[in-house]
Write a protein that holds these residues in place. Structure first.
Motif, short mmCIF file in Angstrom:
data_model
loop_
_atom_site.label_atom_id
_atom_site.label_comp_id
_atom_site.label_asym_id
_atom_site.label_seq_id
_atom_site.Cartn_x
_atom_site.Cartn_y
_atom_site.Cartn_z
N MET A 20 24.99 18.67 119.59
CA MET A 20 26.13 17.58 119.82
C MET A 20 27.22 18.11 119.04
O MET A 20 28.61 17.84 119.75
N SER A 76 29.51 11.52 130.65
CA SER A 76 29.06 12.01 129.44
C SER A 76 28.46 13.29 129.39
O SER A 76 28.03 13.86 130.44
N ILE A 84 30.88 18.60 121.45
CA ILE A 84 31.92 17.79 121.14
C ILE A 84 33.17 18.82 121.14
O ILE A 84 34.34 18.70 121.49
N VAL A 117 38.04 11.72 117.33
CA VAL A 117 36.80 11.32 117.96
C VAL A 117 36.57 9.87 117.31
O VAL A 117 36.37 9.74 116.38
N CYS A 150 34.80 10.03 122.70
CA CYS A 150 34.04 9.09 121.81
C CYS A 150 32.54 9.58 121.93
O CYS A 150 32.07 10.36 122.89
N VAL A 151 31.64 9.09 120.86
CA VAL A 151 30.48 9.52 120.74
C VAL A 151 29.48 8.34 120.61
O VAL A 151 29.80 7.22 120.17
N ASN A 152 28.21 8.63 120.90
CA ASN A 152 27.21 7.48 120.97
C ASN A 152 25.96 8.39 120.36
O ASN A 152 25.24 9.08 120.90
N PRO A 153 25.88 8.28 119.10
CA PRO A 153 24.89 9.11 118.35
C PRO A 153 23.50 8.39 118.10
O PRO A 153 22.61 9.03 117.42
N LEU A 209 25.31 11.74 113.32
CA LEU A 209 26.92 12.11 113.59
C LEU A 209 27.53 12.60 112.63
O LEU A 209 28.36 13.69 112.63
N TYR A 215 34.06 6.17 117.47
CA TYR A 215 32.90 5.63 117.45
C TYR A 215 33.10 4.17 117.38
O TYR A 215 33.81 3.54 116.40
N VAL A 231 30.07 12.04 124.42
CA VAL A 231 28.95 12.95 124.04
C VAL A 231 27.90 12.04 123.35
O VAL A 231 28.08 11.14 122.61
N GLN A 232 26.47 11.97 123.85
CA GLN A 232 25.68 11.18 123.19
C GLN A 232 24.20 12.26 123.57
O GLN A 232 24.13 13.16 124.26
#
Length: 405
Positions: free
Chosen positions: A356, A345, A360, A223, A301-304, A238, A225, A330-331
Motif C-alpha cells: 500500500m 484505483s 501511494i 492524502v 485518497c485511500v481505502n484501507p 493505513l 481518508y 489506493v485500496q
C-alpha cells in the motif's frame, strides 16, 4: 429526481424508515432515499438516533419528519451491543406507535445494522397490513466476525436474525450484486423481490472547494481518508503504511483522516506511538464544509479496509465520494471495491502495508496518471453510479412492495 417529481408515482404512500446506527440527515444513503421518496409523492417519517449536531428529538427537513432518540455510547463488546440494540428497539417501537397515530404509514423500511428491525415491523404487518422493505446495508454475520475475530453463540444469533429479517421482508433493497446474491441464496428471496440500489453520491450536493494548502501542514503532498473510525476499517494498516511511506521512504506527505467512531482515540494513540502525530490530522466527525475541502485538495485518497469476507462483499460509500471528486484511489483488492472504482484505483495486495505504501508513493510521483484515474472515476460516477441512476430502481422496489399487499 426531476422525473420522479413530475410523475409522482408514490403519491398517497406513507412511509416510515428506521435506521439505528446514524442520525439523519447525516446518513447520506438514507437521506437520498428520503428525498427521492418525498419527490415521488410519498409522505416520509424517519426514526433514527441522536448524534453530535443532531440533538433535536424532532425536526422536519425538506418535508421529511425526523424523530430521533438517544442511544448508549458507542458499544464495545457483545454485551455493549446487546444494551445498545435493546435500547434502540424500545425507542423504535415507541416512536413507531407514535408515528402510526400521528402520520400513519403503509410501508416500513428497516435499515440494518442490526438485523432486528423486523421485530418492530411484525405487529404492523400482522395488524395493519403494513409492507416491510429491508434495506440491506451490512452483512451482520460477517461484520460480527470482522469485529470480534470469532464465531460462537452471538454469531449464530446474527445468522438467525438475518434469516428472520429476510423472511419478514416483502422486498429487499441490496446495495450491490454481492448482497443481492446473499438475499437470494441465504435469504431465500425470489429474484423479482430483490432490487439493487447502490449508495451513489448526489452530485448536485457535492461542492468542490478552491485549491488550498490548508490541510497540508506545510508538506508537499496530502492524502485523504473519509469514513468511520472503527476497528474493522483497517486504519491501523493505513497508519503502518504511512510510517513506511514517511519514515522509511522519506516522502513529504500529510494524512488527513475525516470521521469519528469508537476507535478514534486508539488510532490517535497509535499514530503518536509510531511517531506520526505531526503527519496525521484527525478531524473527528466533521461537517460537509470540511469533508468537501479535504476531498477537493487531496492528491489522492485511500481505502484501507482490510480484506475479509465482510469488506470483500461490501460497497464503501467513500470510494464513490473519492471518485466524484476526481481523486485517484489506493485500496486493498476486494471484489466490490474493484467493481466500484475499476481503473480509478490501484489495488494493493491483501492487507500488505508495504505494498500500500509503495502504491501511494507511485501515484504521488505521477500526477499525469493521477489525473487520468480521477477523470475516469468522475465519468463513471456521472454515467453509472451517482444517485440519479438509483432513483428508478428505488421507486420500483416500493411499487413491488405495494403489489404484494
Amino acid at each position: 429526481m426531476n422525473a420522479a417529481r413530475q410523475a409522482r408515482p408514490l403519491q398517497g404512500r406513507r412511509v416510515l424508515i428506521i435506521v439505528e446506527n446514524l442520525p439523519l440527515p447525516f446518513d447520506r444513503r438514507v437521506w437520498h432515499e428520503c428525498r427521492t421518496l418525498t419527490a415521488a409523492g410519498a409522505e416520509v417519517a424517519v426514526i433514527c438516533p441522536t448524534g453530535k449536531g443532531y440533538e433535536a428529538t424532532y425536526e422536519e427537513i425538506d418535508g421529511v419528519h425526523i424523530y430521533r432518540h438517544p442511544l448508549p455510547l458507542d458499544a464495545k463488546g457483545a454485551l455493549g451491543y446487546l444494551l445498545e440494540y435493546s435500547a434502540a428497539l424500545w425507542h423504535e417501537m415507541r416512536l413507531a406507535i407514535k408515528i402510526s397515530r400521528k402520520h400513519g404509514f403503509d410501508t416500513l423500511q428497516g435499515c440494518n445494522p442490526p438485523d432486528l428491525i423486523f421485530l418492530v415491523a411484525w405487529p404492523f404487518k400482522l395488524f395493519r397490513r403494513v409492507r416491510y422493505i429491508f434495506d440491506h446495508h451490512d452483512i451482520n454475520p460477517e461484520l460480527y466476525e470482522a469485529k470480534f475475530n470469532k464465531r460462537g453463540f452471538f454469531w449464530r444469533l446474527m445468522v438467525l436474525f438475518e434469516k428472520l429479517n429476510f423472511r419478514t421482508a416483502d422486498v429487499v433493497i441490496s446495495t450491490n450484486q454481492s448482497y443481492r446474491q446473499i438475499a437470494l441464496e441465504r435469504g431465500g428471496k425470489a429474484t423479482e423481490d430483490v432490487f439493487v440500489v447502490r449508495s451513489g453520491p448526489d452530485l448536485t450536493r457535492l461542492e468542490r472547494k478552491p485549491a488550498s494548502d490548508r490541510w497540508h501542514n506545510g508538506r508537499k503532498h496530502m492524502v485523504g481518508y473519509v469514513g468511520v473510525m472503527g476497528d474493522q476499517e483497517g486504519l491501523d494498516l493505513l497508519l503502518e503504511a504511512a510510517q513506511k511511506l514517511i519514515q522509511e521512504q522519506k516522502h513529504d506527505v500529510q494524512f488527513v483522516l475525516v470521521g469519528g467512531g469508537p476507535a478514534l482515540d486508539g488510532l490517535k494513540a497509535m499514530a503518536a506511538d509510531l511517531g506520526l502525530a505531526e503527519h496525521v490530522t484527525f478531524t473527528g466527525r466533521a461537517p460537509d464544509e470540511t469533508l468537501f475541502d479535504v476531498l477537493s485538495n487531496a492528491d489522492l485518497c485511500v481505502n484501507p479496509d482490510r480484506v475479509n469476507p465482510m469488506n470483500d462483499k461490501s460497497t464503501m460509500n467513500k470510494i464513490l465520494e473519492y471518485m466524484a471528486f476526481e481523486k485517484p484511489i489506493v485500496q486493498f483488492d476486494v471484489t466490490e471495491g474493484r467493481y466500484s472504482a475499476a481503473e480509478a484505483s490501484l489495488y494493493a495486495r491483501a492487507n500488505d502495508t508495504t505494498d500500500m505504501a509503495n502504491k501511494i508513493a507511485d501515484l504521488l510521483g505521477d500526477p499525469e496518471t493521477c489525473a487520468k484515474m480521477g477523470e475516469f472515476g468522475r465519468n463513471r460516477v456521472e454515467t453509472e453510479l451517482s444517485w440519479d441512476h438509483q432513483v428508478d430502481t428505488l421507486i420500483a422496489a416500493y411499487t413491488r412492495a405495494a403489489e404484494k399487499r
